[in-house]
Write a protein that holds these residues in place. Sequence first.
Motif, PDB file in Angstrom:
ATOM      1  N   ASN A  73       0.831  -1.206   0.000  1.00  0.00           N
ATOM      2  CA  ASN A  73       0.000   0.000   0.000  1.00  0.00           C
ATOM      3  C   ASN A  73       0.866   1.257   0.000  1.00  0.00           C
ATOM      4  OD1 ASN A  73      -2.282   1.581  -0.048  1.00  0.00           O
ATOM      5  ND2 ASN A  73      -2.745   1.361   2.131  1.00  0.00           N
ATOM      6  N   THR A  74       1.848   1.258  -0.908  1.00  0.00           N
ATOM      7  CA  THR A  74       2.776   2.393  -0.992  1.00  0.00           C
ATOM      8  C   THR A  74       2.830   2.969  -2.411  1.00  0.00           C
ATOM      9  OG1 THR A  74       4.579   0.789  -1.326  1.00  0.00           O
ATOM     10  CG2 THR A  74       4.264   1.627   0.901  1.00  0.00           C
ATOM     11  N   ILE A  75       1.766   2.798  -3.182  1.00  0.00           N
ATOM     12  CA  ILE A  75       1.784   3.245  -4.579  1.00  0.00           C
ATOM     13  C   ILE A  75       2.077   4.731  -4.699  1.00  0.00           C
ATOM     14  CG2 ILE A  75       0.292   3.633  -6.591  1.00  0.00           C
ATOM     15  CD1 ILE A  75      -0.905   0.895  -6.143  1.00  0.00           C
ATOM     16  N   ASN A  76       1.483   5.540  -3.834  1.00  0.00           N
ATOM     17  CA  ASN A  76       1.650   6.995  -3.939  1.00  0.00           C
ATOM     18  C   ASN A  76       2.668   7.560  -2.953  1.00  0.00           C
ATOM     19  OD1 ASN A  76      -0.125   7.307  -6.066  1.00  0.00           O
ATOM     20  ND2 ASN A  76      -1.892   7.758  -4.762  1.00  0.00           N
ATOM     21  N   GLU A  77       3.353   6.715  -2.214  1.00  0.00           N
ATOM     22  CA  GLU A  77       4.311   7.225  -1.235  1.00  0.00           C
ATOM     23  C   GLU A  77       5.651   7.544  -1.884  1.00  0.00           C
ATOM     24  OE1 GLU A  77       4.834   5.148   2.387  1.00  0.00           O
ATOM     25  OE2 GLU A  77       2.695   4.766   2.687  1.00  0.00           O
ATOM     26  N   SER A 103      10.213   6.848   2.044  1.00  0.00           N
ATOM     27  CA  SER A 103       9.325   6.341   3.088  1.00  0.00           C
ATOM     28  C   SER A 103       8.830   4.926   2.797  1.00  0.00           C
ATOM     29  CB  SER A 103       8.122   7.279   3.263  1.00  0.00           C
ATOM     30  OG  SER A 103       7.348   7.319   2.082  1.00  0.00           O
ATOM     31  N   LYS A 104       9.055   4.439   1.574  1.00  0.00           N
ATOM     32  CA  LYS A 104       8.563   3.109   1.216  1.00  0.00           C
ATOM     33  C   LYS A 104       9.313   2.001   1.929  1.00  0.00           C
ATOM     34  CE  LYS A 104       6.790   4.124  -3.401  1.00  0.00           C
ATOM     35  NZ  LYS A 104       6.821   3.731  -4.822  1.00  0.00           N
ATOM     36  N   HIS A 105      10.615   2.184   2.115  1.00  0.00           N
ATOM     37  CA  HIS A 105      11.450   1.078   2.565  1.00  0.00           C
ATOM     38  C   HIS A 105      11.111   0.627   3.979  1.00  0.00           C
ATOM     39  CE1 HIS A 105      13.805   1.235  -1.078  1.00  0.00           C
ATOM     40  NE2 HIS A 105      13.828   2.549  -0.957  1.00  0.00           N
ATOM     41  N   GLU A 106      10.705   1.563   4.816  1.00  0.00           N
ATOM     42  CA  GLU A 106      10.292   1.183   6.165  1.00  0.00           C
ATOM     43  C   GLU A 106       9.039   0.326   6.107  1.00  0.00           C
ATOM     44  OE1 GLU A 106       8.945   3.310  10.351  1.00  0.00           O
ATOM     45  OE2 GLU A 106      10.140   4.427   8.892  1.00  0.00           O
ATOM     46  N   LYS A 107       8.105   0.671   5.212  1.00  0.00           N
ATOM     47  CA  LYS A 107       6.881  -0.120   5.051  1.00  0.00           C
ATOM     48  C   LYS A 107       7.200  -1.487   4.452  1.00  0.00           C
ATOM     49  CE  LYS A 107       2.410  -0.600   5.335  1.00  0.00           C
ATOM     50  NZ  LYS A 107       1.469   0.195   4.522  1.00  0.00           N
TER      51      LYS A 107
END
Length: 275
Positions: free
Chosen positions: A35-39, A43-47
Amino acid sequence: MTNILEAIATIINHPIPDLLSSKAFESFVKDAFANTINEPEPSKHEKYDEVFSWNRSNQSNPPNLMLRNGDVIEVNKIKTFSGRIQLNSSYPKSKLFSDNPQITLACRECETWTEKDILYAIGVTSKDNTKENMKSLWLIYGDCYAASPEYYEGIKDQIASGINAISDVESSETEELGRVNKVDPLNITSLRIRGMWVINHPSNIFDYLDQGYDPKKNFQIIAIMKESKYLSFPLDSRTKIESISVPGFNINTQSIKCPDNPVNLIPAKIITYKI
């Protein structure tokens, strides 16, 4: 914990024309599940670390992705619906087991596991100048797509035995189909024999389904899983997917052919989104 139902909801909630405008197909699949399409990228790597216990989309050993305490995902991309999917040295899998010799030690030890359901994410993309567009995304579980391991291992073992039975050649132990040494008078040349597995695209295999692939649509998601698998997901995820009310979305139960015996039929959930 994320899952295929959450990923489908994420995709539907984002504008389709922009899905692949700035990312590769493999990255898109990863972002759909995280759920990181628009991030933004940092900040994606932590998710990713929260969602995946294994994340090696560009390496040849299975799997490409492993959901933490969840399914494993194999990502494949082709350019035409008639194209066959190249699995290389790995035959299609109904499940993934931790003792598979193709799995790296790091993947085997990334979490405590012995067996996982495997999800094939298969995309058909096309390029328009520098932009890559996705035409379809199939999300299909291995136990709906591939036979049990003994079918593939059986033919593999027969071929390897036949190679080893050739007279007047020296063979050696290998994880490939075979290796023949000293094939010339100087004894300086060896022959490696590798298996290259391919499988038909699911649009050909599941052409008998209602709500199956529609060549007239610009974009479509088709997800196939056993009904028992669908019911194993959290109630919140099932409620979310069943509450989606947008044009082109459909979810129903149909019977699919058992990969081990096509005479037997399996109740399956078919989830489609077509625009």
